[in-house]
Structure formats: C-alpha cells, structure tokens
Motif scaffolding. Structure first.
Motif, PDB file in Angstrom:
ATOM      1  N   HIS A 221       0.916  -1.341  -0.091  1.00 54.78           N
ATOM      2  CA  HIS A 221       0.084   0.084  -0.095  1.00 54.78           C
ATOM      3  C   HIS A 221       0.853   1.304  -0.161  1.00 54.78           C
ATOM      4  O   HIS A 221       0.579   2.106  -0.713  1.00 54.78           O
ATOM      5  N   ARG A 222       1.859   1.362   0.902  1.00 53.88           N
ATOM      6  CA  ARG A 222       2.885   2.230   0.590  1.00 53.88           C
ATOM      7  C   ARG A 222       3.353   2.689  -0.621  1.00 53.88           C
ATOM      8  O   ARG A 222       3.128   3.887  -1.184  1.00 53.88           O
ATOM      9  N   ALA A 223       3.646   1.514  -1.490  1.00 58.22           N
ATOM     10  CA  ALA A 223       4.254   1.927  -2.726  1.00 58.22           C
ATOM     11  C   ALA A 223       3.005   2.345  -3.658  1.00 58.22           C
ATOM     12  O   ALA A 223       3.308   3.224  -4.166  1.00 58.22           O
ATOM     13  N   VAL A 224       2.047   1.929  -3.593  1.00 58.17           N
ATOM     14  CA  VAL A 224       0.805   2.328  -4.350  1.00 58.17           C
ATOM     15  C   VAL A 224       0.654   3.883  -4.205  1.00 58.17           C
ATOM     16  O   VAL A 224       0.399   4.615  -4.944  1.00 58.17           O
ATOM     17  N   ILE A 225       0.392   4.236  -2.940  1.00 58.82           N
ATOM     18  CA  ILE A 225      -0.009   5.496  -2.524  1.00 58.82           C
ATOM     19  C   ILE A 225       1.325   6.389  -3.115  1.00 58.82           C
ATOM     20  O   ILE A 225       0.790   7.567  -3.524  1.00 58.82           O
ATOM     21  N   ALA A 226       2.454   6.078  -2.879  1.00 58.08           N
ATOM     22  CA  ALA A 226       3.516   6.865  -3.229  1.00 58.08           C
ATOM     23  C   ALA A 226       3.354   7.236  -4.783  1.00 58.08           C
ATOM     24  O   ALA A 226       3.680   8.243  -5.265  1.00 58.08           O
ATOM     25  N   LEU A 277      -0.741  10.123   7.472  1.00 58.14           N
ATOM     26  CA  LEU A 277      -0.061   8.937   6.787  1.00 58.14           C
ATOM     27  C   LEU A 277       1.123   8.235   7.275  1.00 58.14           C
ATOM     28  O   LEU A 277       1.007   7.004   7.472  1.00 58.14           O
ATOM     29  N   ASP A 278       2.059   9.194   7.603  1.00 62.32           N
ATOM     30  CA  ASP A 278       3.223   8.733   8.502  1.00 62.32           C
ATOM     31  C   ASP A 278       2.966   7.889   9.762  1.00 62.32           C
ATOM     32  O   ASP A 278       3.513   6.580  10.015  1.00 62.32           O
ATOM     33  N   GLU A 279       2.002   8.513  10.482  1.00 58.54           N
ATOM     34  CA  GLU A 279       1.392   7.853  11.716  1.00 58.54           C
ATOM     35  C   GLU A 279       0.917   6.557  11.587  1.00 58.54           C
ATOM     36  O   GLU A 279       0.919   5.526  12.370  1.00 58.54           O
ATOM     37  N   LEU A 280       0.308   6.517  10.344  1.00 61.27           N
ATOM     38  CA  LEU A 280      -0.270   5.019  10.200  1.00 61.27           C
ATOM     39  C   LEU A 280       0.562   4.128   9.292  1.00 61.27           C
ATOM     40  O   LEU A 280       0.335   3.084   9.055  1.00 61.27           O
ATOM     41  N   GLY A 281       2.028   4.377   9.178  1.00 61.86           N
ATOM     42  CA  GLY A 281       2.919   3.594   8.533  1.00 61.86           C
ATOM     43  C   GLY A 281       2.656   3.684   7.061  1.00 61.86           C
ATOM     44  O   GLY A 281       3.180   2.814   6.421  1.00 61.86           O
ATOM     45  N   LEU A 282       2.135   4.429   6.372  1.00 60.63           N
ATOM     46  CA  LEU A 282       1.780   4.584   5.058  1.00 60.63           C
ATOM     47  C   LEU A 282       2.883   5.207   4.108  1.00 60.63           C
ATOM     48  O   LEU A 282       2.563   5.437   2.880  1.00 60.63           O
ATOM     49  N   ILE A 283       3.907   5.936   4.762  1.00 61.04           N
ATOM     50  CA  ILE A 283       4.939   6.653   4.218  1.00 61.04           C
ATOM     51  C   ILE A 283       6.004   6.238   4.704  1.00 61.04           C
ATOM     52  O   ILE A 283       6.249   5.823   5.898  1.00 61.04           O
ATOM     53  N   GLY A 284       7.063   5.705   3.941  1.00 62.93           N
ATOM     54  CA  GLY A 284       8.275   5.218   4.451  1.00 62.93           C
ATOM     55  C   GLY A 284       8.929   4.098   3.474  1.00 62.93           C
ATOM     56  O   GLY A 284       8.410   3.784   2.417  1.00 62.93           O
ATOM     57  N   GLY A 285      10.197   3.737   3.750  1.00 62.37           N
ATOM     58  CA  GLY A 285      10.945   2.860   2.957  1.00 62.37           C
ATOM     59  C   GLY A 285      11.392   3.286   1.512  1.00 62.37           C
ATOM     60  O   GLY A 285      11.359   4.687   1.197  1.00 62.37           O
ATOM     61  N   PRO A 286      11.617   2.589   0.684  1.00 62.94           N
ATOM     62  CA  PRO A 286      12.168   2.927  -0.593  1.00 62.94           C
ATOM     63  C   PRO A 286      11.129   4.006  -1.518  1.00 62.94           C
ATOM     64  O   PRO A 286      11.893   4.875  -2.025  1.00 62.94           O
ATOM     65  N   THR A 287       9.936   3.830  -1.266  1.00 62.01           N
ATOM     66  CA  THR A 287       9.125   4.658  -1.912  1.00 62.01           C
ATOM     67  C   THR A 287       8.878   6.165  -1.504  1.00 62.01           C
ATOM     68  O   THR A 287       8.260   6.909  -2.131  1.00 62.01           O
ATOM     69  N   ALA A 288       9.477   6.340  -0.221  1.00 61.89           N
ATOM     70  CA  ALA A 288       9.533   7.748   0.115  1.00 61.89           C
ATOM     71  C   ALA A 288      10.155   8.670  -0.982  1.00 61.89           C
ATOM     72  O   ALA A 288       9.801   9.948  -0.806  1.00 61.89           O
ATOM     73  N   ARG A 289      11.200   8.032  -1.520  1.00 60.45           N
ATOM     74  CA  ARG A 289      11.814   9.024  -2.568  1.00 60.45           C
ATOM     75  C   ARG A 289      10.625   9.660  -3.652  1.00 60.45           C
ATOM     76  O   ARG A 289      10.708  10.870  -4.242  1.00 60.45           O
ATOM     77  N   LEU A 290       9.550   9.002  -3.969  1.00 59.09           N
ATOM     78  CA  LEU A 290       8.565   9.435  -4.696  1.00 59.09           C
ATOM     79  C   LEU A 290       7.829  10.583  -3.957  1.00 59.09           C
ATOM     80  O   LEU A 290       7.624  11.428  -4.588  1.00 59.09           O
ATOM     81  N   TRP A 291       7.746  10.389  -2.769  1.00 55.92           N
ATOM     82  CA  TRP A 291       6.997  11.512  -2.108  1.00 55.92           C
ATOM     83  C   TRP A 291       7.970  12.924  -1.929  1.00 55.92           C
ATOM     84  O   TRP A 291       7.400  14.022  -2.262  1.00 55.92           O
ATOM     85  N   ARG A 292       9.292  12.548  -2.031  1.00 56.39           N
ATOM     86  CA  ARG A 292      10.211  13.887  -2.056  1.00 56.39           C
ATOM     87  C   ARG A 292      10.342  14.296  -3.502  1.00 56.39           C
ATOM     88  O   ARG A 292      10.484  15.451  -3.620  1.00 56.39           O
ATOM     89  N   ARG A 293      10.093  13.605  -4.471  1.00 57.29           N
ATOM     90  CA  ARG A 293      10.256  14.241  -5.803  1.00 57.29           C
ATOM     91  C   ARG A 293       9.274  14.796  -6.341  1.00 57.29           C
ATOM     92  O   ARG A 293       9.130  15.672  -6.965  1.00 57.29           O
ATOM     93  N   ALA A 294       7.935  14.516  -5.511  1.00 56.84           N
ATOM     94  CA  ALA A 294       6.657  15.171  -5.971  1.00 56.84           C
ATOM     95  C   ALA A 294       6.666  16.611  -5.038  1.00 56.84           C
ATOM     96  O   ALA A 294       5.516  17.257  -4.922  1.00 56.84           O
ATOM     97  N   HIS A 295       7.562  16.810  -4.181  1.00 55.15           N
ATOM     98  CA  HIS A 295       7.851  18.102  -3.112  1.00 55.15           C
ATOM     99  C   HIS A 295       6.798  17.825  -2.181  1.00 55.15           C
ATOM    100  O   HIS A 295       6.369  18.964  -1.760  1.00 55.15           O
ATOM    101  N   LEU A 296       6.343  16.545  -1.611  1.00 58.78           N
ATOM    102  CA  LEU A 296       5.353  16.629  -0.612  1.00 58.78           C
ATOM    103  C   LEU A 296       5.885  16.441   0.888  1.00 58.78           C
ATOM    104  O   LEU A 296       5.476  16.521   1.696  1.00 58.78           O
ATOM    105  N   ILE A 297       7.273  15.848   0.723  1.00 56.74           N
ATOM    106  CA  ILE A 297       7.927  15.603   1.999  1.00 56.74           C
ATOM    107  C   ILE A 297       9.341  16.008   1.687  1.00 56.74           C
ATOM    108  O   ILE A 297       9.722  16.231   0.647  1.00 56.74           O
ATOM    109  N   ARG A 298      10.152  16.093   2.683  1.00 57.61           N
ATOM    110  CA  ARG A 298      11.581  16.798   2.431  1.00 57.61           C
ATOM    111  C   ARG A 298      12.564  15.436   2.577  1.00 57.61           C
ATOM    112  O   ARG A 298      12.321  14.559   3.110  1.00 57.61           O
TER     113      ARG A 298
END
Length: 298
Positions: A221-226, A277-298
């Motif tokens: 789910h993390r990967a799909v969401i990212a 989403l972080d509190e729910l464990g739905l951001i993290g791991g290798p796919t966090a880089r996609l969130w950074r690329r989208a400028h949604l996290i640092r």
C-alpha cells in the motif's frame, strides 16, 4: 489502536449525512456562469503559480501572469476531474457489497453525487476562462485506468486524500483573495465546503483499516500510494499551459521544476496529510523518494 466496531463506523457518516443535507450546492444553479471575466484578475492566488518567484515570472508582466494563473487553475481543475472520475469508481467498488441502508454506504453515494457536480463545475470553469480541457499526460491516464480498476482499501482512501487535501489548501487561500476572479473564488468555496466532508470520511476509513494491514500489505500500500501521489502532483500543470501564456514550454517546465517556492507551497499544503499517513505507517521505505520527488515531504 483499538479495534473499531461496526457501530463506530456509522457514527461519522451519520453526522456527515446531516451536514450534507444542510450545506450542499448546485453550481449550475447558484453560480453566475455568464458574468464577464475581468482580464486583470488571476485565476488563482498568484503565489500558487508554478513559476511564481522565478525570473521567468517577472518576465511575464501583469497581463501574462494573470493569463498563466487562469490556465494553471484550469489545468489543476482538469486533473481534478480526472481524479474525481477515478475516485467515484474506487468508492463505488468499495461499498458495492455493503448494505445500502447503512450510513457509510449512503454517505459514499452522497459523495459520488457531489463529485459529479464538481466535475461539471470544473469543466464549466475552464470553458468560462477560454481554456482547453487540460488533463493528465497519456502515461498518467494509463496509470489512472489501472488504479481505478485495482485500487482498494487504504491505498484508495489515501490517494483520495492526496488529491483532495493539496487542492483544498490551494482553494482555501484563494477564496478570500481579491486578486482572484470571482468565479474561481465561488467555485473554490463550494468545493472546500463539500470536500471537507469527503476528507473526513476518507480519514475515518483509513484510520479504521490501516492498523489491520500485515507488514507485507503495508509495504504494498505504501508503494501504491507513493506512485499515485507522484503522478497526481507531476500532472497538475500541463505543459500546454505555458504555451498558452506565450512561454517556451521546456524552459518553463525547467524553471518550475527548480522553483523552491512552489515546492514549499506543495510541502506545506500536504503537511497534515503526510503527518497522518506517516502515523499510520503508510509513508516510508524506498518509495519515500517518490514523495520527495513530488515535493510533498523533505
């Protein structure tokens, strides 16, 4: 997190149904679609332009800046229509087998009715501004077609929040901004009021379901969401928007990609969402880089 009972699941939807009965709007009726468009006013708050704060923005001058923001808002609205079509299918599939007498099913159907009106409203706004029907890239459409078919559970509701919460912050900024076209402000006012209910419903469903995921399911789910978050954000401003403003699209896209002001606008708009989403464990791991690329996290 304690397990929520089936009774608990119906408490918030019951309240949201009451709110919908009191504050729902038909934009086809209440908005003045024939009002003249003031060429000196922006389509959205200028600080939300992908080029705001860059030398290229300064080169445009006031007239072309307002043209750009009208086309950018039309583009964002077009992506909104695309994702609302996906959202409606995700929600319908989610409640397909449920008892329609239950409040959560009735609110899901109410939400779909809202989204139908929103999609028509966004389409009419673009027409009023003389803008084409902007939308996602061909690649974005293909991924959207796949996601609407297989997306489910936490990934579906998290994706709904990504699409809705970023747009919500942008629209809250412009509702009271007198530099912005009255039509954009009224469209945004309607959208903000009704989407607040949709976001609460999605958050409730996520909070109920995410703790039930196994470790392997959580990674999937993390990967799909990212991936969905990256696709949504990267498609907000179509390259043809820059052409409409008289810009070289390659130069404009490069300028937007390097624009730290725009990146910070996106991060700040997603701050509450990414924290949740972080509190729910739905951001993290290798796919966090996609969130950074989208400028949604640092």
């Amino acid at each position: 997190m304690p397990t929520r009972t089936s009774h608990d699941r119906e408490v918030v939807p019951t309240r949201l149904l009451r709110s919908s009965a009191k504050a729902s709007f038909d934009p086809n009726v209440i908005l003045d679609w024939n009002a003249p468009i003031d060429p000196t006013l922006h389509g959205m708050s200028p600080q939300w332009s992908s080029l705001y704060g860059t030398p290229l923005w300064d080169e445009l001058g006031p007239d072309r800046q307002t043209d750009l923001t009208r086309h950018e808002f039309a583009s964002i609205s077009g992506v909104g229509i695309w994702f609302e079509m996906i959202l409606m299918q995700l929600v319908l599939r989610d409640v397909y087998d449920d008892d329609p007498s239950l409040p959560h099913v009735q609110f899901a159907l109410t939400e779909i009715g809202d989204e139908c009106r929103h999609s028509v409203m966004f389409a009419r706004l673009a027409t009023a501004y003389g803008c084409p029907a902007y939308g996602p890239s061909k690649g974005g459409r293909r991924l959207g077609r796949l996601f609407k078919t297989i997306g489910h559970g936490p990934a579906a509701y998290a994706a709904i929040l990504v699409a809705e919460e970023v747009l919500d912050i942008l629209q809250r900024d412009l509702v009271h901004d007198e530099r912005v076209q009255p039509l954009s402000r009224e469209v945004s006012r309607i959208h903000v009021i009704e989407e607040a209910r949709h976001m609460r419903f999605a958050r409730e469903e996520l909070a109920r379901r995410a703790p039930q995921l196994t470790a392997a399911q959580r990674r999937r789910h993390r990967a799909v969401i990212a991936i969905v978050a990256d696709v949504i954000i990267s498609n907000l401003v179509h390259a043809d928007v820059y052409v409409a403003a008289g810009l070289d699209p390659l130069r404009a896209k490069e300028s937007a990609a390097r624009n730290e002001h725009y990146a910070e606008q996106l991060r700040s708009s997603a701050e509450q969402l990414t924290g949740f989403l972080d509190e729910l464990g739905l951001i993290g791991g290798p796919t966090a880089r996609l969130w950074r690329r989208a400028h949604l996290i640092r």
